[in-house]
Design a protein around this motif. Structure first.
Motif, PDB file in Angstrom:
ATOM      1  N   THR A  36       0.835  -1.197   0.000  1.00  0.00           N
ATOM      2  CA  THR A  36       0.000   0.000   0.000  1.00  0.00           C
ATOM      3  C   THR A  36       0.873   1.250   0.000  1.00  0.00           C
ATOM      4  O   THR A  36       2.088   1.184   0.206  1.00  0.00           O
ATOM      5  CB  THR A  36      -0.897   0.035   1.247  1.00  0.00           C
ATOM      6  OG1 THR A  36      -0.058   0.158   2.400  1.00  0.00           O
ATOM      7  CG2 THR A  36      -1.778  -1.202   1.344  1.00  0.00           C
ATOM      8  N   HIS A  37       0.237   2.386  -0.185  1.00  0.00           N
ATOM      9  CA  HIS A  37       0.912   3.687  -0.171  1.00  0.00           C
ATOM     10  C   HIS A  37       1.696   3.869   1.133  1.00  0.00           C
ATOM     11  O   HIS A  37       2.859   4.278   1.111  1.00  0.00           O
ATOM     12  CB  HIS A  37      -0.144   4.786  -0.336  1.00  0.00           C
ATOM     13  CG  HIS A  37       0.396   6.164  -0.419  1.00  0.00           C
ATOM     14  ND1 HIS A  37       0.857   6.709  -1.592  1.00  0.00           N
ATOM     15  CD2 HIS A  37       0.567   7.120   0.520  1.00  0.00           C
ATOM     16  CE1 HIS A  37       1.277   7.945  -1.377  1.00  0.00           C
ATOM     17  NE2 HIS A  37       1.102   8.214  -0.096  1.00  0.00           N
ATOM     18  N   TRP A  40       4.715   1.420   1.234  1.00  0.00           N
ATOM     19  CA  TRP A  40       5.780   1.907   0.348  1.00  0.00           C
ATOM     20  C   TRP A  40       6.526   3.068   0.999  1.00  0.00           C
ATOM     21  O   TRP A  40       7.747   3.140   0.948  1.00  0.00           O
ATOM     22  CB  TRP A  40       5.207   2.358  -0.999  1.00  0.00           C
ATOM     23  CG  TRP A  40       5.232   1.307  -2.045  1.00  0.00           C
ATOM     24  CD1 TRP A  40       4.159   0.763  -2.678  1.00  0.00           C
ATOM     25  CD2 TRP A  40       6.379   0.655  -2.620  1.00  0.00           C
ATOM     26  NE1 TRP A  40       4.566  -0.179  -3.595  1.00  0.00           N
ATOM     27  CE2 TRP A  40       5.919  -0.260  -3.576  1.00  0.00           C
ATOM     28  CE3 TRP A  40       7.747   0.758  -2.393  1.00  0.00           C
ATOM     29  CZ2 TRP A  40       6.774  -1.063  -4.324  1.00  0.00           C
ATOM     30  CZ3 TRP A  40       8.606  -0.044  -3.139  1.00  0.00           C
ATOM     31  CH2 TRP A  40       8.120  -0.936  -4.079  1.00  0.00           C
ATOM     32  N   GLY A  41       5.794   3.980   1.610  1.00  0.00           N
ATOM     33  CA  GLY A  41       6.427   5.118   2.279  1.00  0.00           C
ATOM     34  C   GLY A  41       7.374   4.666   3.368  1.00  0.00           C
ATOM     35  O   GLY A  41       8.506   5.149   3.458  1.00  0.00           O
ATOM     36  N   GLU A  62       6.158  12.259  -2.103  1.00  0.00           N
ATOM     37  CA  GLU A  62       4.758  12.005  -2.457  1.00  0.00           C
ATOM     38  C   GLU A  62       4.600  11.718  -3.946  1.00  0.00           C
ATOM     39  O   GLU A  62       3.812  10.864  -4.340  1.00  0.00           O
ATOM     40  CB  GLU A  62       3.877  13.175  -2.034  1.00  0.00           C
ATOM     41  CG  GLU A  62       3.715  13.301  -0.528  1.00  0.00           C
ATOM     42  CD  GLU A  62       3.207  12.017   0.116  1.00  0.00           C
ATOM     43  OE1 GLU A  62       2.242  11.406  -0.393  1.00  0.00           O
ATOM     44  OE2 GLU A  62       3.777  11.612   1.142  1.00  0.00           O
ATOM     45  N   LEU A  65       5.730   8.176  -4.492  1.00  0.00           N
ATOM     46  CA  LEU A  65       4.726   7.248  -3.969  1.00  0.00           C
ATOM     47  C   LEU A  65       3.519   7.157  -4.899  1.00  0.00           C
ATOM     48  O   LEU A  65       2.960   6.072  -5.097  1.00  0.00           O
ATOM     49  CB  LEU A  65       4.297   7.650  -2.563  1.00  0.00           C
ATOM     50  CG  LEU A  65       5.335   7.415  -1.465  1.00  0.00           C
ATOM     51  CD1 LEU A  65       4.857   8.014  -0.149  1.00  0.00           C
ATOM     52  CD2 LEU A  65       5.636   5.938  -1.316  1.00  0.00           C
ATOM     53  N   ALA A  66       3.124   8.266  -5.492  1.00  0.00           N
ATOM     54  CA  ALA A  66       2.002   8.257  -6.436  1.00  0.00           C
ATOM     55  C   ALA A  66       2.358   7.419  -7.662  1.00  0.00           C
ATOM     56  O   ALA A  66       1.524   6.657  -8.168  1.00  0.00           O
ATOM     57  CB  ALA A  66       1.643   9.680  -6.846  1.00  0.00           C
ATOM     58  N   GLU A  67       3.588   7.542  -8.135  1.00  0.00           N
ATOM     59  CA  GLU A  67       4.032   6.736  -9.280  1.00  0.00           C
ATOM     60  C   GLU A  67       4.060   5.250  -8.915  1.00  0.00           C
ATOM     61  O   GLU A  67       3.658   4.409  -9.709  1.00  0.00           O
ATOM     62  CB  GLU A  67       5.418   7.186  -9.747  1.00  0.00           C
ATOM     63  CG  GLU A  67       5.435   8.532 -10.413  1.00  0.00           C
ATOM     64  CD  GLU A  67       4.676   8.549 -11.728  1.00  0.00           C
ATOM     65  OE1 GLU A  67       4.661   7.524 -12.432  1.00  0.00           O
ATOM     66  OE2 GLU A  67       4.099   9.598 -12.034  1.00  0.00           O
ATOM     67  N   ALA A  69       2.206   3.733  -6.768  1.00  0.00           N
ATOM     68  CA  ALA A  69       0.829   3.238  -6.647  1.00  0.00           C
ATOM     69  C   ALA A  69       0.267   2.827  -7.997  1.00  0.00           C
ATOM     70  O   ALA A  69      -0.572   1.924  -8.073  1.00  0.00           O
ATOM     71  CB  ALA A  69      -0.056   4.310  -6.013  1.00  0.00           C
ATOM     72  N   SER A  70       0.728   3.449  -9.063  1.00  0.00           N
ATOM     73  CA  SER A  70       0.199   3.112 -10.381  1.00  0.00           C
ATOM     74  C   SER A  70       0.929   1.944 -11.033  1.00  0.00           C
ATOM     75  O   SER A  70       0.573   1.529 -12.124  1.00  0.00           O
ATOM     76  CB  SER A  70       0.257   4.340 -11.298  1.00  0.00           C
ATOM     77  OG  SER A  70       1.596   4.673 -11.580  1.00  0.00           O
ATOM     78  N   VAL A  72       1.869  -1.101  -9.155  1.00  0.00           N
ATOM     79  CA  VAL A  72       1.955  -2.191  -8.183  1.00  0.00           C
ATOM     80  C   VAL A  72       2.044  -3.573  -8.830  1.00  0.00           C
ATOM     81  O   VAL A  72       2.530  -4.507  -8.222  1.00  0.00           O
ATOM     82  CB  VAL A  72       0.793  -2.173  -7.165  1.00  0.00           C
ATOM     83  CG1 VAL A  72       0.878  -0.956  -6.284  1.00  0.00           C
ATOM     84  CG2 VAL A  72      -0.545  -2.287  -7.849  1.00  0.00           C
TER      85      VAL A  72
END
Length: 101
Positions: A36-37, A40-41, A62, A65-67, A69-70, A72
């Motif tokens: 999960t986000h 990963w963080g 951030e 992390l957004a990249e 998430a897309s 996974v």
């Protein structure tokens, strides 16, 4: 003897269909969920801090992390990208930089 077998979730049914071999492969199996986000963080923060590094700024963290998430479902790509990001770090400032990204 111990054997490590990695298989995508969509291949579990065909593996189970292998009779005794399928049952042996599934014995002691561990199912891994995509990270999960938040996870990963934590992973990134702990990995960087282990070497005394940080992100250049919170916005870069951030964005990364957004990249992640897309992507996974593309772990080899993630590994490659994070390796390249690490290679392009600023070793003097001990920062992962926006320029590197």
């Amino acid at each position: 003897m111990r054997v490590v077998v990695a298989a995508r979730r969509d291949l579990l049914d065909p593996l189970l269909g292998l009779g005794p071999l399928g049952k042996a492969l599934m014995r002691g199996s561990v199912l891994i969920e995509p990270m999960t986000h938040v996870v990963w963080g934590d992973v990134l923060d702990q990995a960087l801090s282990a070497y005394g590094y940080t992100f250049e700024d919170d916005a870069l963290r951030e964005e990364l992390l957004a990249e992640l998430a897309s992507t996974v479902t593309a772990m080899p790509l993630v590994q490659f990208a994070l390796t390249e990001l690490w290679r392009k770090r600023d070793p003097v400032a001990k920062k992962v930089t926006r320029k590197g990204l």
